[in-house]
Design a protein around this motif. Structure first.
Motif, PDB file in Angstrom:
ATOM      1  N   ASP A  88       0.790  -1.210   0.115  1.00 39.72           N
ATOM      2  CA  ASP A  88       0.163  -0.019   0.004  1.00 39.72           C
ATOM      3  C   ASP A  88       0.597   1.188  -0.074  1.00 39.72           C
ATOM      4  O   ASP A  88       1.171   1.549   0.846  1.00 39.72           O
ATOM      5  CB  ASP A  88      -0.920   0.166   0.988  1.00 39.72           C
ATOM      6  N   PRO A  89       0.932   1.418  -1.258  1.00 38.63           N
ATOM      7  CA  PRO A  89       1.800   2.805  -1.062  1.00 38.63           C
ATOM      8  C   PRO A  89       1.432   4.605  -0.784  1.00 38.63           C
ATOM      9  O   PRO A  89       2.939   5.021  -0.609  1.00 38.63           O
ATOM     10  CB  PRO A  89       2.354   2.868  -3.112  1.00 38.63           C
ATOM     11  N   GLU A  90       0.206   4.299  -0.604  1.00 32.51           N
ATOM     12  CA  GLU A  90      -0.583   5.249   0.195  1.00 32.51           C
ATOM     13  C   GLU A  90      -0.629   5.552   1.487  1.00 32.51           C
ATOM     14  O   GLU A  90      -0.946   5.883   2.825  1.00 32.51           O
ATOM     15  CB  GLU A  90      -1.837   6.048  -0.280  1.00 32.51           C
ATOM     16  N   ILE A  91       0.551   3.357   2.412  1.00 25.17           N
ATOM     17  CA  ILE A  91      -0.406   4.087   4.090  1.00 25.17           C
ATOM     18  C   ILE A  91       0.526   5.273   4.615  1.00 25.17           C
ATOM     19  O   ILE A  91       1.968   5.434   4.064  1.00 25.17           O
ATOM     20  CB  ILE A  91       0.766   2.661   4.392  1.00 25.17           C
ATOM     21  N   VAL A  92       0.651   5.650   6.196  1.00 25.37           N
ATOM     22  CA  VAL A  92       0.685   6.481   6.431  1.00 25.37           C
ATOM     23  C   VAL A  92       1.456   6.353   8.044  1.00 25.37           C
ATOM     24  O   VAL A  92       0.719   5.118   8.520  1.00 25.37           O
ATOM     25  CB  VAL A  92      -0.329   7.806   6.622  1.00 25.37           C
ATOM     26  N   GLU A  93       2.572   6.152   7.808  1.00 26.60           N
ATOM     27  CA  GLU A  93       3.635   5.559   9.478  1.00 26.60           C
ATOM     28  C   GLU A  93       3.081   7.174  10.388  1.00 26.60           C
ATOM     29  O   GLU A  93       3.242   8.202   9.809  1.00 26.60           O
ATOM     30  CB  GLU A  93       5.400   5.800   8.512  1.00 26.60           C
ATOM     31  N   GLU A  94       3.105   6.396  11.154  1.00 27.50           N
ATOM     32  CA  GLU A  94       2.698   6.908  12.998  1.00 27.50           C
ATOM     33  C   GLU A  94       3.637   6.314  13.529  1.00 27.50           C
ATOM     34  O   GLU A  94       4.263   5.320  13.904  1.00 27.50           O
ATOM     35  CB  GLU A  94       1.488   6.871  13.130  1.00 27.50           C
ATOM     36  N   TRP A  95       3.517   6.966  14.980  1.00 25.89           N
ATOM     37  CA  TRP A  95       4.810   6.594  16.240  1.00 25.89           C
ATOM     38  C   TRP A  95       3.445   7.255  17.101  1.00 25.89           C
ATOM     39  O   TRP A  95       3.275   8.316  17.566  1.00 25.89           O
ATOM     40  CB  TRP A  95       6.132   7.646  16.266  1.00 25.89           C
ATOM     41  N   LYS A  96       2.702   6.654  18.036  1.00 30.08           N
ATOM     42  CA  LYS A  96       2.273   6.408  18.909  1.00 30.08           C
ATOM     43  C   LYS A  96       2.109   5.330  19.905  1.00 30.08           C
ATOM     44  O   LYS A  96       2.980   5.137  20.050  1.00 30.08           O
ATOM     45  CB  LYS A  96       0.503   5.658  18.348  1.00 30.08           C
ATOM     46  N   TRP A  97       1.002   5.587  21.153  1.00 33.77           N
ATOM     47  CA  TRP A  97       1.261   5.471  22.211  1.00 33.77           C
ATOM     48  C   TRP A  97       2.484   5.891  23.017  1.00 33.77           C
ATOM     49  O   TRP A  97       3.100   4.829  23.622  1.00 33.77           O
ATOM     50  CB  TRP A  97       1.112   3.869  22.863  1.00 33.77           C
ATOM     51  N   ARG A  98       3.223   6.788  22.737  1.00 35.63           N
ATOM     52  CA  ARG A  98       4.881   7.590  23.250  1.00 35.63           C
ATOM     53  C   ARG A  98       4.286   7.852  24.782  1.00 35.63           C
ATOM     54  O   ARG A  98       3.735   8.643  25.355  1.00 35.63           O
ATOM     55  CB  ARG A  98       5.380   8.414  22.743  1.00 35.63           C
ATOM     56  N   LYS A  99       5.377   7.360  26.031  1.00 36.46           N
ATOM     57  CA  LYS A  99       5.005   8.033  27.000  1.00 36.46           C
ATOM     58  C   LYS A  99       6.176   8.019  28.137  1.00 36.46           C
ATOM     59  O   LYS A  99       7.492   7.143  27.286  1.00 36.46           O
ATOM     60  CB  LYS A  99       4.000   7.323  28.247  1.00 36.46           C
ATOM     61  N   GLU A 100       6.264   8.258  28.904  1.00 40.63           N
ATOM     62  CA  GLU A 100       7.500   8.011  30.020  1.00 40.63           C
ATOM     63  C   GLU A 100       7.994   6.323  29.979  1.00 40.63           C
ATOM     64  O   GLU A 100       9.403   6.127  30.217  1.00 40.63           O
ATOM     65  CB  GLU A 100       7.683   8.444  31.688  1.00 40.63           C
ATOM     66  N   ALA A 101       7.018   5.406  30.763  1.00 41.44           N
ATOM     67  CA  ALA A 101       7.478   4.359  30.104  1.00 41.44           C
ATOM     68  C   ALA A 101       7.701   3.472  29.035  1.00 41.44           C
ATOM     69  O   ALA A 101       8.399   2.274  29.212  1.00 41.44           O
ATOM     70  CB  ALA A 101       6.847   3.429  31.388  1.00 41.44           C
ATOM     71  N   SER A 102       7.277   4.011  27.834  1.00 46.26           N
ATOM     72  CA  SER A 102       7.682   3.164  27.028  1.00 46.26           C
ATOM     73  C   SER A 102       7.668   4.704  25.557  1.00 46.26           C
ATOM     74  O   SER A 102       7.756   5.860  25.232  1.00 46.26           O
ATOM     75  CB  SER A 102       6.373   2.856  26.348  1.00 46.26           C
ATOM     76  N   PRO A 103       9.113   3.994  25.266  1.00 47.01           N
ATOM     77  CA  PRO A 103       9.202   5.046  24.026  1.00 47.01           C
ATOM     78  C   PRO A 103       8.374   4.881  22.648  1.00 47.01           C
ATOM     79  O   PRO A 103       8.436   6.546  21.807  1.00 47.01           O
ATOM     80  CB  PRO A 103      10.321   3.875  23.368  1.00 47.01           C
ATOM     81  N   GLY A 104       7.478   4.077  22.336  1.00 47.07           N
ATOM     82  CA  GLY A 104       6.049   4.547  21.843  1.00 47.07           C
ATOM     83  C   GLY A 104       6.350   2.865  20.323  1.00 47.07           C
ATOM     84  O   GLY A 104       7.588   2.129  20.693  1.00 47.07           O
ATOM     85  N   THR A 105       4.928   3.312  19.588  1.00 46.52           N
ATOM     86  CA  THR A 105       5.214   2.078  18.828  1.00 46.52           C
ATOM     87  C   THR A 105       4.781   2.501  17.241  1.00 46.52           C
ATOM     88  O   THR A 105       4.103   3.656  17.024  1.00 46.52           O
ATOM     89  CB  THR A 105       3.615   1.540  19.160  1.00 46.52           C
ATOM     90  N   PRO A 106       5.566   1.821  16.202  1.00 52.01           N
ATOM     91  CA  PRO A 106       5.288   2.045  15.054  1.00 52.01           C
ATOM     92  C   PRO A 106       4.268   2.066  14.763  1.00 52.01           C
ATOM     93  O   PRO A 106       3.308   0.866  14.818  1.00 52.01           O
ATOM     94  CB  PRO A 106       6.707   1.215  14.316  1.00 52.01           C
TER      95      PRO A 106
END
Length: 122
Positions: free
Chosen positions: A40-58
């Protein structure tokens, strides 16, 4: 409510995560990322759920969240938010099978990722 990281930054965070891992998990996440973009060439990358205990998730989205790419000590887990609604005749989903909505593909060290079906094979 926290806003998602801007797309330009999200891609950079994913690049950094892959580099930081520096092992089979980083290589696997990079390969799966390429497969997602090819599918899916139109897919969008995001970085979510970032908090002190976790750097976040692709996260990859297209008109809504499609999947996440989590890395653990022994597995790279691709969780598909609405995976239970998808037909899976090849049996690609091998994790989170009891959920009513999501399904996941756990990729272990040594598994081969086939871009034709986007599944891990031992």
């Amino acid at each position: 409510m926290k806003r998602p990281v801007p797309v330009e930054s999200a891609s950079g965070f994913i690049d950094e995560k892959i580099k930081e891992l520096g092992d089979w998990r980083g290589k696997t996440l990079a390969k799966v990322r390429r497969i997602i973009h090819a599918a899916d060439p139109e897919i969008v990358e995001e970085w979510k759920w970032r908090k002190e205990a976790s750097p976040g998730t692709p996260v990859w989205s297209h008109g809504g969240l499609v999947c996440t790419g989590e890395t653990y000590k022994t597995v790279v887990k691709m969780t598909f938010v609405k995976g239970a609604a998808l037909k899976d005749p090849s049996g690609l989903f091998n994790s989170s099978l009891d959920g009513n909505v999501r399904r996941a593909i756990d990729i272990h060290e040594g598994d081969k990722v086939d871009p034709r079906c986007s599944g891990a094979q031992s």
